[in-house]
Design a protein around this motif. Structure first.
Motif, PDB file in Angstrom:
ATOM      1  N   LEU A  29       0.808  -1.218   0.000  1.00 48.37           N
ATOM      2  CA  LEU A  29       0.000   0.000   0.000  1.00 48.37           C
ATOM      3  C   LEU A  29       0.841   1.269   0.000  1.00 48.37           C
ATOM      4  O   LEU A  29       0.292   2.374   0.125  1.00 48.37           O
ATOM      5  CB  LEU A  29      -0.934  -0.004   1.216  1.00 48.37           C
ATOM      6  CG  LEU A  29      -1.926  -1.165   1.295  1.00 48.37           C
ATOM      7  CD1 LEU A  29      -2.783  -1.058   2.552  1.00 48.37           C
ATOM      8  CD2 LEU A  29      -2.805  -1.211   0.064  1.00 48.37           C
ATOM      9  N   SER A  30       2.139   1.116  -0.098  1.00 45.40           N
ATOM     10  CA  SER A  30       3.070   2.258  -0.133  1.00 45.40           C
ATOM     11  C   SER A  30       2.924   3.142   1.105  1.00 45.40           C
ATOM     12  O   SER A  30       2.781   4.376   1.017  1.00 45.40           O
ATOM     13  CB  SER A  30       2.851   3.085  -1.406  1.00 45.40           C
ATOM     14  OG  SER A  30       3.071   2.310  -2.554  1.00 45.40           O
ATOM     15  N   MET A  31       2.911   2.504   2.272  1.00 42.58           N
ATOM     16  CA  MET A  31       2.885   3.249   3.529  1.00 42.58           C
ATOM     17  C   MET A  31       3.852   2.587   4.498  1.00 42.58           C
ATOM     18  O   MET A  31       4.343   1.482   4.246  1.00 42.58           O
ATOM     19  CB  MET A  31       1.476   3.307   4.121  1.00 42.58           C
ATOM     20  CG  MET A  31       0.910   1.961   4.578  1.00 42.58           C
ATOM     21  SD  MET A  31      -0.704   2.122   5.429  1.00 42.58           S
ATOM     22  CE  MET A  31      -1.700   2.944   4.181  1.00 42.58           C
ATOM     23  N   THR A  32       4.146   3.257   5.593  1.00 44.38           N
ATOM     24  CA  THR A  32       5.073   2.693   6.565  1.00 44.38           C
ATOM     25  C   THR A  32       4.379   1.656   7.434  1.00 44.38           C
ATOM     26  O   THR A  32       3.154   1.709   7.633  1.00 44.38           O
ATOM     27  CB  THR A  32       5.647   3.791   7.475  1.00 44.38           C
ATOM     28  OG1 THR A  32       4.588   4.375   8.240  1.00 44.38           O
ATOM     29  CG2 THR A  32       6.334   4.871   6.643  1.00 44.38           C
ATOM     30  N   ARG A  33       5.177   0.737   7.978  1.00 39.26           N
ATOM     31  CA  ARG A  33       4.598  -0.281   8.851  1.00 39.26           C
ATOM     32  C   ARG A  33       4.047   0.350  10.117  1.00 39.26           C
ATOM     33  O   ARG A  33       3.013  -0.094  10.650  1.00 39.26           O
ATOM     34  CB  ARG A  33       5.670  -1.326   9.214  1.00 39.26           C
ATOM     35  CG  ARG A  33       5.079  -2.553   9.946  1.00 39.26           C
ATOM     36  CD  ARG A  33       6.133  -3.297  10.729  1.00 39.26           C
ATOM     37  NE  ARG A  33       6.659  -2.497  11.815  1.00 39.26           N
ATOM     38  CZ  ARG A  33       6.040  -2.303  12.978  1.00 39.26           C
ATOM     39  NH1 ARG A  33       4.864  -2.852  13.210  1.00 39.26           N
ATOM     40  NH2 ARG A  33       6.600  -1.555  13.908  1.00 39.26           N
ATOM     41  N   SER A  34       4.708   1.390  10.613  1.00 38.44           N
ATOM     42  CA  SER A  34       4.234   2.050  11.836  1.00 38.44           C
ATOM     43  C   SER A  34       2.870   2.703  11.625  1.00 38.44           C
ATOM     44  O   SER A  34       2.004   2.662  12.507  1.00 38.44           O
ATOM     45  CB  SER A  34       5.252   3.096  12.305  1.00 38.44           C
ATOM     46  OG  SER A  34       5.454   4.081  11.310  1.00 38.44           O
ATOM     47  N   LYS A  35       2.641   3.283  10.439  1.00 43.08           N
ATOM     48  CA  LYS A  35       1.325   3.867  10.152  1.00 43.08           C
ATOM     49  C   LYS A  35       0.257   2.783  10.107  1.00 43.08           C
ATOM     50  O   LYS A  35      -0.826   2.935  10.676  1.00 43.08           O
ATOM     51  CB  LYS A  35       1.339   4.629   8.825  1.00 43.08           C
ATOM     52  CG  LYS A  35      -0.038   5.163   8.428  1.00 43.08           C
ATOM     53  CD  LYS A  35      -0.076   5.741   7.026  1.00 43.08           C
ATOM     54  CE  LYS A  35       0.449   7.159   7.026  1.00 43.08           C
ATOM     55  NZ  LYS A  35       0.168   7.851   5.724  1.00 43.08           N
ATOM     56  N   LEU A  36       0.579   1.663   9.459  1.00 45.50           N
ATOM     57  CA  LEU A  36      -0.371   0.560   9.381  1.00 45.50           C
ATOM     58  C   LEU A  36      -0.686   0.031  10.777  1.00 45.50           C
ATOM     59  O   LEU A  36      -1.844  -0.243  11.108  1.00 45.50           O
ATOM     60  CB  LEU A  36       0.186  -0.565   8.501  1.00 45.50           C
ATOM     61  CG  LEU A  36      -0.649  -1.860   8.450  1.00 45.50           C
ATOM     62  CD1 LEU A  36      -2.063  -1.588   7.939  1.00 45.50           C
ATOM     63  CD2 LEU A  36       0.033  -2.902   7.568  1.00 45.50           C
ATOM     64  N   ASN A  37       0.333  -0.088  11.605  1.00 46.90           N
ATOM     65  CA  ASN A  37       0.129  -0.589  12.967  1.00 46.90           C
ATOM     66  C   ASN A  37      -0.781   0.352  13.755  1.00 46.90           C
ATOM     67  O   ASN A  37      -1.672  -0.099  14.490  1.00 46.90           O
ATOM     68  CB  ASN A  37       1.468  -0.725  13.685  1.00 46.90           C
ATOM     69  CG  ASN A  37       1.300  -1.265  15.096  1.00 46.90           C
ATOM     70  OD1 ASN A  37       0.889  -2.402  15.299  1.00 46.90           O
ATOM     71  ND2 ASN A  37       1.609  -0.439  16.087  1.00 46.90           N
ATOM     72  N   CYS A  38      -0.607   1.656  13.576  1.00 44.06           N
ATOM     73  CA  CYS A  38      -1.457   2.628  14.272  1.00 44.06           C
ATOM     74  C   CYS A  38      -2.908   2.527  13.809  1.00 44.06           C
ATOM     75  O   CYS A  38      -3.837   2.662  14.614  1.00 44.06           O
ATOM     76  CB  CYS A  38      -0.929   4.041  14.044  1.00 44.06           C
ATOM     77  SG  CYS A  38       0.611   4.404  14.921  1.00 44.06           S
ATOM     78  N   ILE A  39      -3.103   2.259  12.527  1.00 40.74           N
ATOM     79  CA  ILE A  39      -4.462   2.114  12.004  1.00 40.74           C
ATOM     80  C   ILE A  39      -5.107   0.853  12.563  1.00 40.74           C
ATOM     81  O   ILE A  39      -6.255   0.861  13.018  1.00 40.74           O
ATOM     82  CB  ILE A  39      -4.440   2.088  10.458  1.00 40.74           C
ATOM     83  CG1 ILE A  39      -4.072   3.461   9.903  1.00 40.74           C
ATOM     84  CG2 ILE A  39      -5.804   1.636   9.904  1.00 40.74           C
ATOM     85  CD1 ILE A  39      -3.872   3.495   8.404  1.00 40.74           C
TER      86      ILE A  39
END
Length: 264
Positions: A29-39
Motif C-alpha cells: 500500500l506504499s505506507m510505513t509499517r508504523s502507520k499501518l500498525n497505528c491504524i
C-alpha cells in the motif's frame, strides 16, 4: 447514538486472512509499517481518505463495509463473497450489483447472452453499457417480480433438456436460499464456462453441481469462484425432448402403487 467503527480491526482481520505481515501489506500500500500498525490498533482515529481508499482497493470492499461491518462476525461464505470482489454488505444490506436495462414502459428487459458473448459477459456482467448491448426480448408469462435473463446451453449434461437449448433463468441474490438440487445457470469466474446444473449449497461455502445426465460426475465449486446464479424458469428448444424410457414408466408405476398402499 454511538456508531461502532470497525475499520482498524477489519484491516487487521483481512490482512491476517491473506497471511500477510504488517510489513508486507504496508509495502503493497506504499505506507510505513508504523502507520499501518497505528491504524490496526486504533491509535489513528481518523485515517486519511487517500489511505482508506488504498485499503478499499486492495481488499475489494467498499468503505461502508470496511468501516461499519464487523467482518470477524460474518460466516465463511459471506467472507468469500466479499473477498471475491462481490461486496454484498453495502451499508449492511445483503446486496449485489446487478446491471439491468428497462424498456420504454420502465419494465425490466429480458436480455439474451449469446454464445459469442460468454467471455465478455464474465468481465462485463456488472457493466450497464455491456448489458445494454445484449439482445433483448419480451418473454410471455414471466412473473412480474424478479429479474430474468436467457442463456444458451451446450452439451448433453442436462438431458432430457435438449442440447443447445435456451434457458430462461431468474436472478438469485441470496445463494444460501437455494433449495437442494435446484436447476440453475451458474456463471463461473476466471474464463470458466457457464454451466447448467442441479445446485446444492453446503454450509462450508461450497456448492455441489450435479448433472441430470448421470454420465457426468458431480463436482463442487467455491462460492468465490461464482459470479452469478440464475434459477431455472423455463427453456426453449428446436428439438423435442427424448421420449420417456420404458424403465421410467415402470418406476413411475411402482411409485404410484407404493403411494396407494401407503394411503390404505
Amino acid at each position: 447514538m454511538k456508531t461502532n467503527i470497525f475499520f482498524g480491526s477489519n484491516v487487521k482481520f483481512l490482512r491476517t486472512r491473506q497471511k500477510l505481515t504488517q510489513e508486507q501489506l504496508a509495502q503493497n500500500l506504499s505506507m510505513t509499517r508504523s502507520k499501518l500498525n497505528c491504524i490496526e490498533t486504533g491509535q489513528t482515529k481518523s485515517p486519511s481518505i487517500e489511505d482508506m481508499l488504498k485499503f478499499s482497493a486492495h481488499f475489494k470492499m467498499t468503505l461502508d463495509t470496511l468501516v461499519k461491518i464487523d467482518l470477524s462476525k460474518l460466516g465463511e461464505l459471506k467472507l468469500r463473497e466479499l473477498e471475491a470482489g462481490n461486496d454484498i454488505y453495502i451499508k449492511g444490506g445483503n446486496l449485489r450489483v446487478l446491471a439491468i436495462t428497462v424498456n420504454k414502459d420502465n419494465h425490466e428487459n429480458v436480455e439474451y447472452v449469446p454464445v459469442k458473448a460468454k467471455a465478455g459477459y464474465q468481465s462485463g456482467y456488472s457493466d450497464p453499457e455491456f448489458i445494454a448491448s445484449l439482445p433483448r426480448y419480451s418473454v410471455p408469462n414471466l412473473p412480474k417480480q424478479g429479474t430474468f435473463r436467457i442463456f444458451p446451453t451446450e452439451g448433453d449434461s442436462m438431458l432430457p433438456v435438449p442440447e443447445n437449448s435456451d434457458i430462461t433463468g431468474e436472478y438469485i441474490e441470496d445463494w444460501q436460499s437455494i433449495k437442494p438440487k435446484t436447476p440453475c445457470i451458474v456463471i463461473l469466474k476466471n474464463n470458466q464456462d457457464f454451466v447448467f446444473k442441479m445446485v446444492t449449497f453446503h454450509k462450508d461455502g461450497k456448492f455441489l453441481l450435479e448433472s441430470m445426465n448421470r454420465v457426468y460426475d458431480p463436482y463442487t465449486v467455491d462460492a468465490g469462484d461464482i459470479l452469478e446464479i440464475w434459477k431455472f424458469h423455463s427453456f426453449s428448444s428446436k428439438e423435442i425432448p427424448e421420449t420417456v424410457s420404458d424403465l421410467s414408466v415402470v418406476l413411475k408405476e411402482i411409485r404410484s402403487l407404493r403411494s396407494e398402499i401407503n394411503n390404505e
